[in-house]
Design a protein around this motif. Structure first.
Motif, PDB file in Angstrom:
ATOM      1  N   PHE A  16       0.815  -1.202   0.000  1.00 30.28           N
ATOM      2  CA  PHE A  16       0.000   0.000   0.000  1.00 30.28           C
ATOM      3  C   PHE A  16       0.857   1.264   0.000  1.00 30.28           C
ATOM      4  O   PHE A  16       0.614   2.202  -0.759  1.00 30.28           O
ATOM      5  CB  PHE A  16      -0.968   0.002   1.187  1.00 30.28           C
ATOM      6  CG  PHE A  16      -1.820   1.233   1.265  1.00 30.28           C
ATOM      7  CD1 PHE A  16      -2.918   1.393   0.429  1.00 30.28           C
ATOM      8  CD2 PHE A  16      -1.507   2.275   2.147  1.00 30.28           C
ATOM      9  CE1 PHE A  16      -3.684   2.541   0.471  1.00 30.28           C
ATOM     10  CE2 PHE A  16      -2.275   3.426   2.194  1.00 30.28           C
ATOM     11  CZ  PHE A  16      -3.372   3.558   1.361  1.00 30.28           C
ATOM     12  N   LEU A  19       2.449   1.898  -3.375  1.00 29.99           N
ATOM     13  CA  LEU A  19       1.519   2.378  -4.386  1.00 29.99           C
ATOM     14  C   LEU A  19       1.084   3.813  -4.115  1.00 29.99           C
ATOM     15  O   LEU A  19       0.976   4.639  -5.024  1.00 29.99           O
ATOM     16  CB  LEU A  19       0.306   1.454  -4.500  1.00 29.99           C
ATOM     17  CG  LEU A  19       0.589   0.038  -5.033  1.00 29.99           C
ATOM     18  CD1 LEU A  19      -0.618  -0.863  -4.813  1.00 29.99           C
ATOM     19  CD2 LEU A  19       0.957   0.111  -6.520  1.00 29.99           C
ATOM     20  N   THR A  20       0.824   4.109  -2.838  1.00 27.95           N
ATOM     21  CA  THR A  20       0.340   5.436  -2.477  1.00 27.95           C
ATOM     22  C   THR A  20       1.428   6.494  -2.709  1.00 27.95           C
ATOM     23  O   THR A  20       1.150   7.576  -3.224  1.00 27.95           O
ATOM     24  CB  THR A  20      -0.129   5.444  -1.022  1.00 27.95           C
ATOM     25  OG1 THR A  20      -1.109   4.425  -0.859  1.00 27.95           O
ATOM     26  CG2 THR A  20      -0.752   6.791  -0.627  1.00 27.95           C
ATOM     27  N   ILE A  23       1.455   7.403  -6.220  1.00 29.99           N
ATOM     28  CA  ILE A  23       0.367   8.296  -6.629  1.00 29.99           C
ATOM     29  C   ILE A  23       0.673   9.734  -6.249  1.00 29.99           C
ATOM     30  O   ILE A  23       0.506  10.673  -7.046  1.00 29.99           O
ATOM     31  CB  ILE A  23      -0.972   7.843  -6.013  1.00 29.99           C
ATOM     32  CG1 ILE A  23      -1.425   6.530  -6.637  1.00 29.99           C
ATOM     33  CG2 ILE A  23      -2.061   8.920  -6.155  1.00 29.99           C
ATOM     34  CD1 ILE A  23      -2.512   5.821  -5.894  1.00 29.99           C
ATOM     35  N   SER A  95      -7.751   4.682   6.140  1.00 32.49           N
ATOM     36  CA  SER A  95      -7.960   3.301   6.597  1.00 32.49           C
ATOM     37  C   SER A  95      -8.774   2.517   5.587  1.00 32.49           C
ATOM     38  O   SER A  95      -9.570   3.079   4.831  1.00 32.49           O
ATOM     39  CB  SER A  95      -8.686   3.324   7.949  1.00 32.49           C
ATOM     40  OG  SER A  95      -9.108   2.032   8.289  1.00 32.49           O
ATOM     41  N   SER A  96      -8.578   1.188   5.606  1.00 28.02           N
ATOM     42  CA  SER A  96      -9.380   0.324   4.742  1.00 28.02           C
ATOM     43  C   SER A  96     -10.757   0.088   5.348  1.00 28.02           C
ATOM     44  O   SER A  96     -11.656  -0.421   4.685  1.00 28.02           O
ATOM     45  CB  SER A  96      -8.673  -1.017   4.523  1.00 28.02           C
ATOM     46  OG  SER A  96      -8.505  -1.654   5.769  1.00 28.02           O
ATOM     47  N   ILE A 117     -11.212   6.806   3.245  1.00 30.45           N
ATOM     48  CA  ILE A 117     -11.228   5.363   3.050  1.00 30.45           C
ATOM     49  C   ILE A 117     -10.281   4.998   1.906  1.00 30.45           C
ATOM     50  O   ILE A 117     -10.279   5.639   0.845  1.00 30.45           O
ATOM     51  CB  ILE A 117     -12.669   4.897   2.729  1.00 30.45           C
ATOM     52  CG1 ILE A 117     -13.571   5.145   3.968  1.00 30.45           C
ATOM     53  CG2 ILE A 117     -12.697   3.413   2.366  1.00 30.45           C
ATOM     54  CD1 ILE A 117     -15.050   5.093   3.663  1.00 30.45           C
ATOM     55  N   LYS A 118      -9.428   3.995   2.185  1.00 22.51           N
ATOM     56  CA  LYS A 118      -8.489   3.509   1.169  1.00 22.51           C
ATOM     57  C   LYS A 118      -9.256   2.980  -0.048  1.00 22.51           C
ATOM     58  O   LYS A 118     -10.367   2.448   0.140  1.00 22.51           O
ATOM     59  CB  LYS A 118      -7.634   2.371   1.743  1.00 22.51           C
ATOM     60  CG  LYS A 118      -6.602   2.808   2.778  1.00 22.51           C
ATOM     61  CD  LYS A 118      -5.832   1.569   3.256  1.00 22.51           C
ATOM     62  CE  LYS A 118      -4.830   1.935   4.333  1.00 22.51           C
ATOM     63  NZ  LYS A 118      -4.132   0.750   4.875  1.00 22.51           N
ATOM     64  N   PRO A 119      -8.742   3.037  -1.250  1.00 20.83           N
ATOM     65  CA  PRO A 119      -7.401   3.581  -1.580  1.00 20.83           C
ATOM     66  C   PRO A 119      -7.396   5.096  -1.716  1.00 20.83           C
ATOM     67  O   PRO A 119      -8.454   5.690  -1.900  1.00 20.83           O
ATOM     68  CB  PRO A 119      -7.120   2.921  -2.942  1.00 20.83           C
ATOM     69  CG  PRO A 119      -8.470   2.748  -3.566  1.00 20.83           C
ATOM     70  CD  PRO A 119      -9.419   2.490  -2.447  1.00 20.83           C
ATOM     71  N   LEU A 120      -6.187   5.654  -1.624  1.00 16.26           N
ATOM     72  CA  LEU A 120      -6.038   7.080  -1.828  1.00 16.26           C
ATOM     73  C   LEU A 120      -5.877   7.326  -3.328  1.00 16.26           C
ATOM     74  O   LEU A 120      -4.879   6.947  -3.920  1.00 16.26           O
ATOM     75  CB  LEU A 120      -4.804   7.606  -1.080  1.00 16.26           C
ATOM     76  CG  LEU A 120      -4.560   9.106  -1.210  1.00 16.26           C
ATOM     77  CD1 LEU A 120      -5.562   9.889  -0.345  1.00 16.26           C
ATOM     78  CD2 LEU A 120      -3.139   9.462  -0.822  1.00 16.26           C
TER      79      LEU A 120
END
Lengths: 133, 904
Positions: A16, A19-20, A23, A95-96, A117-120
């Protein structure tokens, strides 16, 4: 929209964070992203650099479910540190969990600016940064 | 006109009367021997007819009364005259009763004397009442006897008059001869002229002009002559409206004195008429003076010569052979005051000729000696000039003393009767005086009128007690009145109702006593009435209240039984605890064995709850909050139950707790259900959390990876992302499996427990971990001596040992050689396993309750997954047991497992 100098990402999920960070970097709006694996690590960092305003972030993206010290426990201790911090730091819970209790609980904490809420996604990030400028 | 035929009673009727009469009847034959006693007699004495006949019955006469009875009976039998005598006779119960026995001779049809017939009445009752006045009467009688006075008691309203024997004797009769007596007896024998005077004096006394009635009157003697009597008397009782009611008095025979004075007068006339006869007359005079204890004197004014009669010398104590004592000696006979009066009166008579009559006080050497009555007058010559003085003197000391004593005694009686009057009229009780034969109310006080709701006028002399009594209450009163009238009881007490004119009922407590007034032989009784209506009403209300309370108590009992409530009542101060049967059942105690105090209750508490319950009791007693608590108890057999207790505290006026009353109910079933529900709820939340965090997190990652994969043109990048995707999917799968496993444990209700030798299972686990143990050279210490076996699912025991031992190795401290201690013991009948290591330890301030949650890890250890403890906790709790941890970072951890073999 002015660029953010420092953004801290607190999450133990390596896939996570990878990936974040990717982004955030793509959007070119944040100069530096720093990742912490759990609440205790970032807490220690802030405590150590409490007077070094430049090293502190403008934004923290905080996961809730982490080993050693989770997001909630970090927030409890962070509030104790707050009076000593000479910089406005916005904390976003990332958070997920779509569990309403988690969302409500986060919103009652003053230091938390919002619950994401994930994903960002890129849009969500731009929203945060817009509010922040 | 037709008249009713007059029939004598026939023999049969007479027989019936005799047999059934309450009167004791006897008969003696012409030889004076007793030959008949009626049934009532025999019942009274409790003896057989054989014992009584002849003279047998006289054995039972009181020894002190026997002689008097015997003489009277024989004497009257001899002269064949009726007699009346009182004596004490022994009753069947051994008690002597005063009897009035009246006997009279009887003859057969030929007129031949056959013997005596008589009857006896028990007069103990009236004797007793008499006893109260006896002393007074004896005292008076003594005085009267001393003065030889006749006495009379006159009821002015009825005319009834009672005289004594002496009264009759004065006029030459026996009392019997002039009986029956009334006030007419007096008027019959009194001289008409004197009767007039008497009436005038009486009126004056009645109107209060005279303190005493006192009259000198003539009465016709049996022999035809007139006798002089001195009558004195005083009203002793008045009616309510101020009319004289009862008068007591005396008669004294003063004929001799009167005659003496008369004779003296006559002789003196004769003396003046004939000097020759002087000697003879003087002799007569002397004689008459001697009879009347009357002295006389004569003073010749011209010569100042004084002549004393023989009796005067005697009276004053001088020698009669000498001339009368000189003036100075004469003076010493009287008190100064009396002498002054006498001197004045003498001088006045001497100067004016007005006669005098005085009572003087005699004295000797300054001390009172007695009283003398003197009378003096002037003697005139034919020219109406005073030539001399003459007088008489009589020693009246004794009479005066009697009068004085009589006065004191009468005042005493007066005082008593007045006090009674006041008490009667002002009493807070209703009081009435009732004619026993008619039941008519003769006297009443205002309170009685108030109680019965009538005016005094309506009641007095018009109403009898029966007509104002509630019909249902008459009989009892009536029956008891019969006993009272027969003298069988002295008095009685009864609760009954009066009916007011408006129909209201009044409850009263009536005390009844028979009274006999002096001078009034009619039977009457006194009733004292207390109004107890309000008392009765409150009694009634109380009774109702009690019934209601009993009913509600019954309801409560039924309700408490139905609800299976145990009820307890604790006297706080005495520490006395009362349990009902259900309480004993609830607490598994034997009602016979147990000491009932707070300690008993407390001893049943589950140890962990003891402090909390004690605090709750304390809070209830101090009033902080009511007692409403759920707590656990342990039965003697070790079983554990949940009890819910409610209680109220009763306090005194100061607010101090006196008693605590409460109910206990077994809530084990609902509590267990509640606990299950709670744990299921918790599990559901855990499950939601797992889904939210542990399942959704990898899904988010997958979503993001798929997104970047789609948008990536670089093969290198695509390889990196798909590699990551693989690992995320693997992770997701792992979490998913764990989740299913944990859910399975919870649903695995059918899992079988078996007896397990703990050491055997541990050895197996240690075997499988052998390479790791060897690698770190861990020291495993085992002590299962206190609890070596357990009833539990084998699979769970293996899981618990494997996880705890491998954790201890995994999180060992690298600074020291790992020591792992495994120990069992029994606590409250349950096996507790402790696994202690000297490893890294956990910061409990951070870990808190999360240590046993899924996917929670507390070390940055590559192998930390956060599943093992979650697993065994789920297993232990599924069996109803418990797992907890004590730890300090850098020192090590201790895990405790309390095994319960019962599936919850």
């Amino acid at each position: 929209m002015t660029a953010i100098k420092k953004l801290f990402l607190v999450d133990d999920d390596k896939v996570f964070t990878f990936l974040t960070t990717r982004i955030i970097a793509k959007n070119n709006l944040v100069e530096q992203v720093k990742v912490f694996g759990n609440g205790l690590d970032i807490l220690n960092f802030i405590a150590e650099n409490i007077h070094d305003v430049a090293s502190l972030p403008e934004i923290i993206l905080l996961d809730l479910n982490m080993p050693i010290m989770d997001g909630w426990q970090f927030l409890e201790r962070y509030i104790d540190l707050l009076p000593k911090i000479d910089k406005e730091i916005k904390i976003y819970v990332l958070s997920s969990s779509i569990f309403p209790e988690d969302i409500d609980k986060a919103k009652t904490i003053q230091a938390v600016s919002d619950y994401i809420i994930k994903p960002l996604t890129g849009d969500k990030l731009i929203n945060i940064l817009r509010k922040n400028s | 006109m037709r008249e009713f035929e007059h029939n004598e009673l026939n023999l049969e009727e007479l027989n019936t009367i005799i047999k059934q009469s309450n009167t004791l009847i006897w008969r003696s034959n012409n030889k004076g021997l007793f030959d008949y006693f009626n049934t009532t007699w025999l019942q009274f004495t409790g003896r057989s007819i054989e014992q009584e006949i002849g003279n047998g019955w006289t054995e039972n006469i009181h020894p002190e009364d026997y002689n008097n009875y015997h003489e009277t009976y024989l004497e009257h039998f001899r002269i064949r005259k009726p007699f009346e005598i009182e004596y004490r006779l022994k009753r069947e119960d051994g008690v002597y009763r005063w009897m009035l026995d009246k006997g009279a001779p009887f003859v057969d049809t030929d007129g031949e004397f056959k013997g005596f017939l008589g009857f006896c009445v028990d007069i103990t009752k009236s004797k007793k009442i008499e006893g109260k006045l006896e002393k007074e009467q004896e005292y008076l009688a003594g005085i009267l006897q001393g003065t030889n006075s006749g006495t009379w008691e006159w009821n002015i309203q009825t005319g009834e008059t009672v005289f004594n024997e002496r009264w009759a004797n004065i006029i030459g009769y026996t009392l019997e001869e002039i009986s029956p007596t009334s006030i007419d007896t007096w008027t019959k024998y009194c001289h008409p002229d004197d009767l007039e005077t008497s009436k005038e004096l009486l009126e004056k006394h009645f109107y209060g002009d005279l303190d005493y009635y006192e009259v000198e009157a003539r009465m016709r003697h049996k022999n035809g002559e007139w006798v002089w009597v001195l009558g004195r008397g005083r009203v002793m009782a008045w009616t309510k409206d101020g009319q004289p009611l009862l008068m007591l008095g005396t008669h004294q025979d003063i004929t001799e004195r009167k005659h003496a004075i008369e004779k003296l007068r006559k002789s003196e006339i004769r003396l003046r008429q004939s000097k020759e006869k002087a000697e003879q007359i003087a002799g007569e005079l002397e004689e008459s003076q001697k009879i009347a204890h009357l002295g006389s004197w004569y003073l010749d004014v011209a010569t100042n010569e004084v002549i004393w009669s023989e009796e005067l010398y005697k009276m004053y104590g001088f020698d009669s052979s000498l001339p009368p004592p000189p003036y100075t000696e004469h003076m010493k006979l009287f008190t100064a005051e009396s002498w002054n009066i006498l001197s004045e009166e003498l001088a006045k008579t001497r100067d004016t000729g007005i006669p005098y009559e005085l009572v003087l006080e005699m004295a000797k050497e300054g001390k009172h000696k007695g009283w003398v009555w003197v009378k003096g007058e002037a003697v005139f010559n034919n020219h109406n000039e005073i030539v001399g003085l003459r007088g008489v003197a009589q020693d009246i000391t004794r009479r005066k003393q009697m009068d004085l004593q009589l006065k004191v005694a009468k005042e005493k009686v007066d005082f008593i009767s007045k006090r009674f009057q006041i008490m009667f009229h002002q009493a807070p009780l209703g009081m009435i005086l009732v004619d026993s034969s008619t039941g008519i109310i003769r006297e009443l006080n205002p309170k009685f009128a108030k109680i019965t709701g009538r005016t005094a006028k309506e009641i007095q002399h018009h109403i009898d007690w029966v007509s104002i009594t509630h019909p249902d209450d008459i009989q009892e009163d009536w029956d008891k009145m019969k006993l009272l009238n027969n003298g069988e009881i002295d008095g009685f007490n009864i609760q009954k109702r009066y009916i007011r004119p408006n129909g209201e009922e009044v409850w009263v407590n009536v005390t009844i006593a028979s009274v006999e007034e002096i001078g009034n032989r009619r039977k009457q009784h006194l009733r004292m009435i207390e109004d107890i209506t309000s008392k009765k009403q409150s009694e009634k209300a109380l009774l109702k209240e009690k019934e209601r309370a009993e009913a509600s108590e019954n309801r409560l009992l039924i309700a408490s039984q139905a609800a299976q409530l145990g009820i307890w009542d604790w006297d706080v101060e005495e520490d006395y605890l009362v349990w009902d049967d259900r309480m004993y059942k609830l607490f598994g105690q034997n009602p016979q064995k147990i000491k009932t105090n707070y300690e008993l209750w407390e001893s049943c508490f589950y140890p962990e709850d003891k402090e909390r319950v004690n605090q709750a009791i304390e809070d209830a007693l101090t009033g902080i909050k009511d007692f409403d608590t759920v707590f656990r108890i342990i039965h003697p057999d070790g079983n554990q139950f949940y009890i819910r207790g409610h209680a109220l505290v009763l306090r005194d006026q100061q607010g101090n707790p006196l008693r605590m009353i409460g109910v206990n109910k077994d809530v084990t079933e609902s509590k267990t259900r509640e606990l299950i529900l709670e744990s299921q709820n918790r599990q559901l939340i855990d499950f939601s959390n797992i889904v939210a965090h542990n399942l959704r997190a990898p899904l988010v990652n997958i979503e993001m990876l798929v997104d970047v994969l789609e948008n990536s043109n670089s093969v290198e990048e695509q390889q990196l992302f798909s590699g990551q995707l693989k690992s995320v999917v693997y992770h997701l799968n792992e979490v998913f499996n764990e989740l299913i496993e944990s859910v399975q444990i919870r649903q695995d209700t059918e899992i079988q427990s078996e007896t397990i030798v703990l050491k055997d299972r541990l050895d197996r686990i240690l075997g499988s971990l052998q390479s790791q143990i060897n690698a770190c050279q861990a020291d495993i210490q085992i002590d299962f001596d206190k609890a070596s076996t357990i009833l539990y699912p084998k699979k769970y025991v293996d899981s618990i040992f494997a996880n705890l031992v491998s954790n201890a190795i995994k999180y060992r401290s690298l600074d020291r050689k790992p020591i792992i201690k495994l120990k069992t013991e029994k606590v409250n009948g349950l096996v507790v396993l402790t696994v202690t290591d000297n490893g890294l330890g956990i910061d409990m301030s951070l870990a808190k309750d999360k240590i046993f949650k899924i996917r929670k890890v507390f070390h940055n250890h590559p192998e930390a997954k956060g599943f093992g403890l979650f697993m065994i906790k789920t297993q232990i709790e599924a069996m109803g047991g418990k797992i907890w941890v004590e730890s300090a970072p850098g020192k090590g951890s201790s895990f405790f497992v309390k095994f319960k073999s019962r599936k919850v």
